[in-house]
Every structure is written in C-alpha cells, then in structure tokens.
Design an enzyme around this catalytic site. Structure first.
Site, short mmCIF file in Angstrom:
data_model
loop_
_atom_site.label_atom_id
_atom_site.label_comp_id
_atom_site.label_asym_id
_atom_site.label_seq_id
_atom_site.Cartn_x
_atom_site.Cartn_y
_atom_site.Cartn_z
CD GLN A 83 -2.73 -1.15 2.54
OE1 GLN A 83 -3.41 -0.20 2.87
NE2 GLN A 83 -2.64 -2.25 3.28
CB VAL A 85 5.43 1.02 -3.04
CG1 VAL A 85 6.51 0.66 -2.05
CG2 VAL A 85 4.57 -0.21 -3.37
NE ARG A 88 1.68 5.97 -9.29
CZ ARG A 88 0.98 5.93 -10.41
NH1 ARG A 88 1.39 5.18 -11.42
NH2 ARG A 88 -0.11 6.64 -10.54
CD GLN A 97 9.68 -11.89 1.33
OE1 GLN A 97 9.22 -12.33 0.27
NE2 GLN A 97 8.94 -11.74 2.40
NE ARG A 98 16.79 -12.40 -7.50
CZ ARG A 98 17.17 -11.83 -8.65
NH1 ARG A 98 16.99 -10.53 -8.83
NH2 ARG A 98 17.72 -12.55 -9.59
NE ARG A 164 11.91 -13.75 -4.40
CZ ARG A 164 11.90 -12.54 -4.95
NH1 ARG A 164 11.70 -11.48 -4.20
NH2 ARG A 164 12.09 -12.39 -6.24
CB ALA A 181 6.79 18.92 2.86
NE ARG A 182 1.65 20.04 -4.31
CZ ARG A 182 1.57 20.72 -5.44
NH1 ARG A 182 2.68 20.94 -6.15
NH2 ARG A 182 0.42 21.19 -5.86
NE ARG A 191 -2.38 4.88 1.79
CZ ARG A 191 -2.90 3.86 1.14
NH1 ARG A 191 -3.89 3.16 1.68
NH2 ARG A 191 -2.46 3.54 -0.06
#
Length: 249
Positions: A83, A85, A88, A97-98, A164, A181-182, A191
């Site tokens: 959520q 990412v 953008r 995890q790789r 994985r 900041a924006r 959120r």
C-alpha cells in the site's frame, strides 16, 4: 518465528535542515523583487510562521516540495508496504526476500485475529506451515542446483528467490523511504483517514507525530482530508469529521 500485533516502529532518520525556513524562502522568492541573500536575512521565525500560514490558506503547495523527510519503518507487513509504494512520488528501499534468507520469519498478526483464540490459532498454523514449506523448497532446490555443479552460495541464492513465493502478506519487513513535504501531506490525507487499513493508518499517525516535532507549523493542518476540508469519501464517510478535527488540530 514470532508474531507481532501492532508493533510498528517508525524513526525519522533525516530531513532537510531548517525545513520551514526553506519553504518560506522558496515561497517568498515567487513574490519578491530582491535577491535571495537579502530576502533570507529578512526572514525571522515570526515571519516564517506567518508566511507558512498564508501558504496553507492559499493552497500554494509547490514550495513545500523543496523539503524532504526520510523514515525507517520496522515491524510492518508486506501488505502495508504494498500500500505504501502506491504513493509514487517517493523513494523506497526495502529488505529483500530474494537476497536475505528467512530461517525464522516474523509476521504481523492483525488485531482482530489476535484477540480471538480460534482465528489466532488458525493464523499461526498457516504461518508455521509457510515457514516449513519455505525451508523444504529452499533445501530441495539448493541440493538440486549443487548436484548440477553450482557453487553452494550461488545455489542457496537461486533457491531462496523461488522459495520466497510461499511467504504470506503478513511477513514482517523493513523499509526506508523518503518523501517531500507535499507528498507527505497527500499521504496523511489518505492514510490518517479512518477508512485506511489499521496498519498503514498507525504508520501514518506515527510519521505525522515525527514530522510535527521538527516542522510543527508546516504540518499544523495535516491529517485526514476532513481535518482541513471536506471528506471525499461520499457515502463511505465515517461521519466523524468533528472528532477528527479535535484529534489532529
């Protein structure tokens, strides 16, 4: 393998020095006929605060893009970072995890599941089965690759990058991210809202608390959309705008 309930840990790692003065300088430059040095000398703390209040009331937000904030978050799930990412205009670095073998992965238990013994038992069993499957797949593939002539270190890496796939969204992760900041204000509008899922809402509230310590006037009106405007949720609104204003303002 350990489970966590609501153990999000957020730290503000770095931020633009004197963020409020930087924003005020950028904004004032738009309207000032004098040079940068002369203008900066005239920016007292009182004038900075006054200018920031004027900016927020005008909705002139482009100057606030000049300051950025870098956070570290631990004890969060992969569900949360999926959520996160989606916002953008930001930079992200997440534990892989790789490349990191998870011999005993930690996981986040949603509070509604955690407080019911039956659902909690089912959930924990699923987590334990994921770990067993990961271990078995990783071991089997590693031995296969070694038997084919691959070096052990390379074989282990190749094995865990496929193993994985059995890990759940609940898998605990760590992430460092930077937002201007924006972007942060937009993030808080979405959120901090009661309609955001509990985990990312907790993260947003912790982040807001951190930035208010270093730029209180800049983020004075930050929070869910209803705090400084109208609720955009329509029929899905929680109807708690007055309560939210008391909490955030």
């Amino acid at each position: 393998m350990r489970g966590k309930t609501m153990g999000v840990k957020v730290k503000l790692l770095e931020y633009t020095p004197n963020p409020e003065k930087v924003v005020a300088s950028a904004a004032k430059l738009c309207y000032s006929p004098v040079g940068v040095e002369e203008m900066a000398k005239d920016l007292s703390e009182e004038k900075v605060n006054k200018f920031l209040n004027m900016l927020m009331s005008y909705g002139h937000e482009s100057p606030i893009e000049h300051v950025s904030f870098t956070f570290a978050a631990e004890g969060v799930s992969r569900s949360l970072t999926h959520q996160l990412v989606r916002h953008r205009i930001a930079s992200y670095s997440q534990q892989s995890q790789r490349y990191v073998k998870l011999d005993q992965f930690q996981y986040i238990i949603p509070p509604e599941i955690d407080k019911d013994n039956n659902t909690r038992s089912i959930f924990i069993e699923a987590m334990e089965n994921s770990q067993k499957a990961y271990d078995k797949i990783a071991s089997t593939l590693e031995q296969k690759y070694i038997s084919e002539g691959m070096k052990r270190k390379e074989a282990e890496k190749k094995a865990i990058e496929d193993a994985r796939y059995v890990f759940p969204n609940a898998c605990e992760t760590k992430i460092i991210f930077t937002m201007n900041a924006r972007t942060l204000m937009n993030f808080f509008r979405h959120r901090c809202c009661t309609r955001a899922q509990w985990e990312i809402r907790n993260l947003a509230n912790e982040m807001l608390s951190e930035v208010k310590k270093v730029a209180p006037n800049l983020f004075k009106y930050s929070g869910p959309s209803c705090v400084n405007g109208n609720c955009p949720e329509g029929a899905m609104s929680c109807g708690k705008a007055a309560e939210m204003k008391k909490i955030y303002l």
